[in-house]
Structures are given as structure tokens and as C-alpha cells.
Design a protein around this motif. Structure first.
Motif, PDB file in Angstrom:
ATOM      1  N   ARG A  15       0.790  -1.300  -0.139  1.00  0.00           N
ATOM      2  CA  ARG A  15      -0.068  -0.288   0.055  1.00  0.00           C
ATOM      3  C   ARG A  15       0.913   1.121   0.041  1.00  0.00           C
ATOM      4  NH1 ARG A  15      -3.292   1.264   3.713  1.00  0.00           N
ATOM      5  NH2 ARG A  15      -5.069   1.895   2.368  1.00  0.00           N
ATOM      6  N   ARG A  16       0.397   2.228  -0.630  1.00  0.00           N
ATOM      7  CA  ARG A  16       1.130   3.551  -0.840  1.00  0.00           C
ATOM      8  C   ARG A  16       1.099   4.150   0.328  1.00  0.00           C
ATOM      9  NH1 ARG A  16      -1.002   6.037  -6.777  1.00  0.00           N
ATOM     10  NH2 ARG A  16       0.061   4.182  -7.984  1.00  0.00           N
ATOM     11  N   VAL A  17      -0.163   4.001   1.205  1.00  0.00           N
ATOM     12  CA  VAL A  17      -0.355   4.799   2.526  1.00  0.00           C
ATOM     13  C   VAL A  17       1.158   4.320   3.578  1.00  0.00           C
ATOM     14  CG1 VAL A  17      -1.530   5.135   4.564  1.00  0.00           C
ATOM     15  CG2 VAL A  17      -2.646   5.132   2.312  1.00  0.00           C
ATOM     16  N   THR A  18       1.474   3.187   3.478  1.00  0.00           N
ATOM     17  CA  THR A  18       2.425   2.543   4.318  1.00  0.00           C
ATOM     18  C   THR A  18       3.861   3.175   3.830  1.00  0.00           C
ATOM     19  OG1 THR A  18       1.419   0.608   4.588  1.00  0.00           O
ATOM     20  CG2 THR A  18       3.662   0.700   5.310  1.00  0.00           C
ATOM     21  N   TRP A  19       4.158   3.133   2.704  1.00  0.00           N
ATOM     22  CA  TRP A  19       5.431   3.836   2.275  1.00  0.00           C
ATOM     23  C   TRP A  19       5.423   5.362   2.464  1.00  0.00           C
ATOM     24  CZ3 TRP A  19       9.654   1.182   1.296  1.00  0.00           C
ATOM     25  CH2 TRP A  19       9.405  -0.302   0.993  1.00  0.00           C
ATOM     26  N   GLY A  20       4.139   5.883   2.086  1.00  0.00           N
ATOM     27  CA  GLY A  20       3.998   7.141   2.551  1.00  0.00           C
ATOM     28  C   GLY A  20       4.465   7.690   3.984  1.00  0.00           C
ATOM     29  N   GLY A 200       4.045  -4.567  10.879  1.00  0.00           N
ATOM     30  CA  GLY A 200       4.229  -3.523   9.715  1.00  0.00           C
ATOM     31  C   GLY A 200       4.615  -2.496   9.990  1.00  0.00           C
ATOM     32  N   ALA A 201       3.937  -1.599  11.001  1.00  0.00           N
ATOM     33  CA  ALA A 201       3.944  -0.204  11.334  1.00  0.00           C
ATOM     34  C   ALA A 201       5.596  -0.180  12.124  1.00  0.00           C
ATOM     35  CB  ALA A 201       3.059   0.103  12.293  1.00  0.00           C
ATOM     36  N   LEU A 202       6.325  -1.050  12.608  1.00  0.00           N
ATOM     37  CA  LEU A 202       7.451  -0.891  13.210  1.00  0.00           C
ATOM     38  C   LEU A 202       8.523  -0.270  12.415  1.00  0.00           C
ATOM     39  CD1 LEU A 202       7.830  -4.464  15.367  1.00  0.00           C
ATOM     40  CD2 LEU A 202       7.158  -1.913  16.211  1.00  0.00           C
ATOM     41  N   PRO A 203       8.731  -0.677  11.125  1.00  0.00           N
ATOM     42  CA  PRO A 203       9.853   0.025  10.396  1.00  0.00           C
ATOM     43  C   PRO A 203       9.374   1.713  10.253  1.00  0.00           C
ATOM     44  CG  PRO A 203       9.040  -2.009   9.063  1.00  0.00           C
ATOM     45  CD  PRO A 203       8.309  -1.636  10.396  1.00  0.00           C
ATOM     46  N   VAL A 204       8.059   2.152  10.116  1.00  0.00           N
ATOM     47  CA  VAL A 204       7.754   3.556  10.150  1.00  0.00           C
ATOM     48  C   VAL A 204       8.233   4.060  11.228  1.00  0.00           C
ATOM     49  CG1 VAL A 204       5.806   5.072  10.008  1.00  0.00           C
ATOM     50  CG2 VAL A 204       5.711   2.773   8.707  1.00  0.00           C
ATOM     51  N   VAL A 205       8.047   3.466  12.462  1.00  0.00           N
ATOM     52  CA  VAL A 205       8.318   4.196  13.773  1.00  0.00           C
ATOM     53  C   VAL A 205       9.896   4.308  13.793  1.00  0.00           C
ATOM     54  CG1 VAL A 205       7.975   4.273  16.138  1.00  0.00           C
ATOM     55  CG2 VAL A 205       6.032   3.841  14.685  1.00  0.00           C
ATOM     56  N   LEU A 206      10.392   3.085  13.734  1.00  0.00           N
ATOM     57  CA  LEU A 206      11.790   2.824  14.084  1.00  0.00           C
ATOM     58  C   LEU A 206      12.639   3.854  13.024  1.00  0.00           C
ATOM     59  CD1 LEU A 206      12.056  -0.719  15.179  1.00  0.00           C
ATOM     60  CD2 LEU A 206      12.090   1.288  16.598  1.00  0.00           C
ATOM     61  N   ALA A 249       3.754  -0.530  17.769  1.00  0.00           N
ATOM     62  CA  ALA A 249       2.910  -1.840  17.509  1.00  0.00           C
ATOM     63  C   ALA A 249       1.580  -1.592  18.078  1.00  0.00           C
ATOM     64  CB  ALA A 249       3.711  -3.194  18.090  1.00  0.00           C
ATOM     65  N   ALA A 250       1.428  -1.002  19.361  1.00  0.00           N
ATOM     66  CA  ALA A 250       0.019  -0.981  20.208  1.00  0.00           C
ATOM     67  C   ALA A 250      -0.841   0.058  19.338  1.00  0.00           C
ATOM     68  CB  ALA A 250       0.484  -0.543  21.496  1.00  0.00           C
ATOM     69  N   ALA A 251      -0.187   1.081  18.938  1.00  0.00           N
ATOM     70  CA  ALA A 251      -0.854   2.221  18.226  1.00  0.00           C
ATOM     71  C   ALA A 251      -1.415   1.490  16.932  1.00  0.00           C
ATOM     72  CB  ALA A 251       0.182   3.371  18.068  1.00  0.00           C
ATOM     73  N   ALA A 252      -0.685   0.761  16.236  1.00  0.00           N
ATOM     74  CA  ALA A 252      -1.238   0.438  14.937  1.00  0.00           C
ATOM     75  C   ALA A 252      -2.260  -0.785  15.218  1.00  0.00           C
ATOM     76  CB  ALA A 252      -0.064  -0.402  14.139  1.00  0.00           C
ATOM     77  N   ALA A 253      -2.052  -1.566  16.058  1.00  0.00           N
ATOM     78  CA  ALA A 253      -3.330  -2.564  16.449  1.00  0.00           C
ATOM     79  C   ALA A 253      -4.527  -1.572  17.022  1.00  0.00           C
ATOM     80  CB  ALA A 253      -2.852  -3.253  17.787  1.00  0.00           C
ATOM     81  N   ILE A 254      -4.213  -0.484  17.725  1.00  0.00           N
ATOM     82  CA  ILE A 254      -5.465   0.288  18.066  1.00  0.00           C
ATOM     83  C   ILE A 254      -6.102   0.896  16.766  1.00  0.00           C
ATOM     84  CG2 ILE A 254      -6.059   2.458  19.427  1.00  0.00           C
ATOM     85  CD1 ILE A 254      -4.054   1.818  21.326  1.00  0.00           C
ATOM     86  N   GLY A 255      -5.181   1.179  15.761  1.00  0.00           N
ATOM     87  CA  GLY A 255      -5.860   1.736  14.559  1.00  0.00           C
ATOM     88  C   GLY A 255      -6.696   0.766  13.748  1.00  0.00           C
ATOM     89  N   VAL A 256      -6.112  -0.522  14.029  1.00  0.00           N
ATOM     90  CA  VAL A 256      -6.899  -1.435  13.212  1.00  0.00           C
ATOM     91  C   VAL A 256      -8.452  -1.515  13.921  1.00  0.00           C
ATOM     92  CG1 VAL A 256      -7.308  -4.043  12.790  1.00  0.00           C
ATOM     93  CG2 VAL A 256      -5.022  -2.878  12.373  1.00  0.00           C
ATOM     94  N   ALA A 257      -8.503  -1.404  15.180  1.00  0.00           N
ATOM     95  CA  ALA A 257      -9.383  -1.751  16.022  1.00  0.00           C
ATOM     96  C   ALA A 257     -10.354  -0.944  15.552  1.00  0.00           C
ATOM     97  CB  ALA A 257      -9.348  -1.924  17.485  1.00  0.00           C
ATOM     98  N   LEU A 258     -10.012   0.714  15.779  1.00  0.00           N
ATOM     99  CA  LEU A 258     -11.045   1.688  15.567  1.00  0.00           C
ATOM    100  C   LEU A 258     -11.214   1.687  14.168  1.00  0.00           C
ATOM    101  CD1 LEU A 258      -8.811   4.690  17.343  1.00  0.00           C
ATOM    102  CD2 LEU A 258     -10.872   3.666  18.134  1.00  0.00           C
ATOM    103  N   GLY A 259     -10.521   1.328  13.134  1.00  0.00           N
ATOM    104  CA  GLY A 259     -10.992   1.238  11.822  1.00  0.00           C
ATOM    105  C   GLY A 259     -12.223   0.206  11.502  1.00  0.00           C
ATOM    106  N   ILE A 260     -12.057  -0.841  12.240  1.00  0.00           N
ATOM    107  CA  ILE A 260     -13.240  -1.679  12.213  1.00  0.00           C
ATOM    108  C   ILE A 260     -14.370  -1.073  12.874  1.00  0.00           C
ATOM    109  CG2 ILE A 260     -14.088  -4.041  12.979  1.00  0.00           C
ATOM    110  CD1 ILE A 260     -12.085  -4.355  10.651  1.00  0.00           C
ATOM    111  N   LEU A 261     -14.320  -0.538  14.191  1.00  0.00           N
ATOM    112  CA  LEU A 261     -15.348  -0.126  14.863  1.00  0.00           C
ATOM    113  C   LEU A 261     -16.095   1.163  14.186  1.00  0.00           C
ATOM    114  CD1 LEU A 261     -13.946  -0.124  18.496  1.00  0.00           C
ATOM    115  CD2 LEU A 261     -15.786  -1.620  17.788  1.00  0.00           C
ATOM    116  N   LEU A 262     -15.280   2.014  13.606  1.00  0.00           N
ATOM    117  CA  LEU A 262     -15.890   3.190  13.064  1.00  0.00           C
ATOM    118  C   LEU A 262     -16.053   3.111  11.375  1.00  0.00           C
ATOM    119  CD1 LEU A 262     -14.039   5.687  15.194  1.00  0.00           C
ATOM    120  CD2 LEU A 262     -16.451   4.904  15.478  1.00  0.00           C
TER     121      LEU A 262
END
Length: 360
Positions: A15-20, A200-206, A249-262
Motif C-alpha cells: 500500500r502507498r499509504v504505508t510507504w508514504g 508492519g508499522a514498526l519500520p515506520v516508527v523505528l 505496535a500497540a498504536a497500529a493495533a489500536i488503529g485496526v480496532a478503531l478502523g473496524i469499529l468506525l
């Protein structure tokens, strides 16, 4: 499950969003390094010459009127109703460093941290020992590498965006419903997506954080202002990096949860930003309840402990009311457990919704 995880991880990085997000993390890290250039450089020859001139002029005045100023200071101190009052009369004499521009070291010493917090490293009388210990910690410094902690909040927000967009894009395009026709077991699908987003979000943060660490070190090394680069200091950097990775990693997992909920990226990101903003800027009015605010606990996890303050109004035997400022501590352990509980609760809620909601 492992097969699903590998597939989802590949899809995440297609996904381009991840690379962006990864590119944006590096850009923001570069800006953080650039902003530290000014404070990292030692005073120039001209600045030192000007400081010596101003110091000589001040010293000449002090030799004439200094004793009178000290005597007046001690008189005011003695007249203070507080017997523990200290006006610093013995430190009134001019010093050369007062006239020099500040220079920040990559690894600031205990004196710089004391200046920032206002609490001596050994703890001033009346200070909660746990509060004093936390405020004297390495990551509560005001400049150098410890001063970049605020930039990590942006990196965590990028991790959350990666997690949110990973599921909301599929929901919006209808591809998630198509994917469930090939893999109808919804629980493994959700868990694979959450795990893939977290990893997958770890490379972004690190990537962003390592640019900050390496870039600032190179800048300070060039100016000779690295400071005490001891093994203990580098251990602090390593442990902070580990805590940042867990938080990312926790922030990305929370993002998935919020994405499903909302279901909508704007709604999910807006809720997350709104909660963080409200607890950061409006939580002060909640008094002792600040202990349970997300911002305070995440800060405690990241920096090895955090503090919060509030006013306590009380009356004495004569009926007079006094307003006393109270500082309380939140430990790193509480911050970590709070973050874990947040991930678990939101993930369970999202999994329940995902198992019953029509996503076609």
C-alpha cells in the motif's frame, strides 16, 4: 494463521499509504534534527568575547554594590514568614556562563535536568521521592536527545494511521467482503490484520526514530557537544527504543480496532486525535483523575515514568483556606499495563463487531 499473517503483511507493504508514512516519518525526523542544530553548536569566538565584556562590566558594578545587594537579600529572606525560604543570596554574584548562549549536549547531565524540572536530582524537601526520581530521569531532560521525545508522538500517530487505513480502505472498496469469501473465518482474519499492522508499522516508527538518534548524534559530534556518552546513557537509548517499538505496535493495533469499529478513516483518526488532545490539554481540570488519562500513561510508558499535578484546597484550624500544589507519579509499569489493557479492550470490541457486521 501464520499464512494469513504473511499475506496480510505483504498486502500492508504493497500500500502507498504505508510507504508514504515511512517517508513522512523520515522527513519529520530530519526536521527534528535540523531544529537541534542551533542549540548543539558551542558559542562562537565573537559571542565569547561579548560575554566576557558584559561579564567584566557586571563584575565592576558588583564590586561596588554587591555587598549592599546581598545584605538586602538576606534581610528580605529573614523577614519571610516561611522559615525554609531560600532567596539564593549566596549565588547573586555574576558568573560568566550567565552571559553565554546556552549549549545543549546530546546527553545532558543531571544539572540540565534539574534546571528543567526545578527539582534537584536528590529531591528537595517535601517532594514525593517517587516524583523526584522520575523527574530526575534521563528522558525528562529539556534538550539534546531527551528533548526529542515529543517528536515520537508524531511517529506513533503515523503508526495509528497505518493501522486505520489498512482496514478502512478495504471496507470502503468492498475488498474485505471479497476476501472473506476465500477465508470465511473472521477471527483469524482480524487477528492476522491486527498482527500484520503491528509488525508492519514498526519500520515506520523505528526509521524515524533512528534518523533522529543518528542525525542528532552526528550534529553534536561535529560540534563536540556529545556530553557523557557512557554505557548507561546508550542503555537508556536502547531501552527507550524498545519501549517506542512496543508503543508503535500497540498504536497500529489500536488503529485496526478503531478502523473496524468506525469504518471510516477520518472518523477513526479524528476520535484518536480528539481523545489525545482532550486528555492532554483539558485533563488538568480533572485533578487526581489525570492518573487514568491515556496521554499521562503513554508518557509514563515511554519515558520510564511520568508526573501530573493538581491543586488541593484545604482549610486550617482558623478557617483559612490554602491552595497547595500536589505532584503525583505514574510509574512505567502502570503505563505499560494501561497500554496493554487499551489494546486488549479495543481489539475485543472490534473483533465482536467484525464477527457480526456485514462488510460486503
Amino acid at each position: 494463521m501464520m499464512r494469513l499473517f504473511r499475506v496480510e503483511l505483504r498486502r500492508l507493504w504493497w500500500r502507498r499509504v504505508t510507504w508514504g508514512a515511512c517517508l513522512l516519518a523520515v522527513v519529520v525526523a530530519g526536521i527534528t534534527v535540523f531544529s537541534g542544530l542551533g542549540n548543539a553548536s558551542p558559542p562562537s569566538a565573537q559571542e565569547i568575547a561579548d560575554a566576557e565584556r558584559y561579564y567584566a562590566e557586571e563584575l565592576e558594578w558588583w564590586e561596588q554594590d554587591g555587598e549592599e545587594q546581598v545584605a538586602q537579600c538576606r534581610e528580605d529572606e529573614a523577614a519571610d514568614a516561611d522559615p525554609a525560604a531560600d532567596y539564593g543570596c549566596d549565588q547573586m554574584a555574576p558568573q560568566l556562563e550567565f552571559f553565554l548562549p546556552p549549549t545543549v549536549e546530546y546527553f545532558p547531565d543531571a544539572g540540565a535536568r534539574e534546571w528543567f524540572t526545578g527539582v534537584p536530582v536528590e529531591g528537595e524537601p517535601g517532594t514525593d521521592p517517587q516524583v523526584a526520581e522520575i523527574q530526575a530521569g534521563f528522558w525528562h531532560g529539556w534538550g539534546g536527545l531527551p528533548g526529542t521525545v515529543t517528536a515520537t508522538w508524531f511517529l506513533l500517530m503515523l503508526a495509528l494511521v497505518v493501522g486505520v487505513s489498512f482496514v478502512t480502505a478495504e471496507i470502503g472498496a468492498g475488498s474485505l467482503g471479497m476476501w472473506l469469501t476465500f477465508e470465511p473465518r473472521r477471527r483469524p482474519v482480524y487477528l492476522a490484520k491486527a498482527a500484520a499492522a503491528a509488525v508492519g508499522a514498526l519500520p515506520v516508527v523505528l526509521a524515524g526514530w533512528l534518523v533522529v538518534v543518528g542525525g542528532l548524534y552526528a550534529v553534536h559530534a561535529a560540534f563536540g557537544t556529545v556530553g557523557d556518552a557512557s554505557a548507561a546513557a546508550w542503555t537508556e537509548v536502547a531501552t527507550f527504543t524498545g519501549r517506542l517499538a512496543v508503543a508503535g505496535a500497540a498504536a497500529a493495533a489500536i488503529g485496526v480496532a478503531l478502523g473496524i469499529l468506525l469504518k471510516h478513516a477520518a472518523a477513526a483518526i479524528g476520535v484518536a486525535v480528539g481523545v489525545l488532545w482532550a486528555t492532554a490539554f483539558l485533563g488538568f481540570g480533572t485533578g487526581a483523575a489525570q492518573r487514568w488519562m491515556p496521554v499521562v500513561n503513554l508518557d509514563a510508558w515511554m519515558r520510564g515514568g511520568s508526573t501530573y499535578g493538581f491543586s488541593v484546597v484545604s482549610s486550617d484550624d482558623s478557617g483559612q483556606y490554602t491552595d497547595q500544589w500536589v505532584e503525583r507519579a505514574v510509574t512505567q509499569a502502570q503505563g505499560g499495563l494501561y497500554l496493554l489493557a487499551l489494546v486488549v479492550v479495543l481489539s475485543l470490541a472490534a473483533l465482536l463487531v467484525f464477527r457480526r457486521r456485514d462488510v460486503s
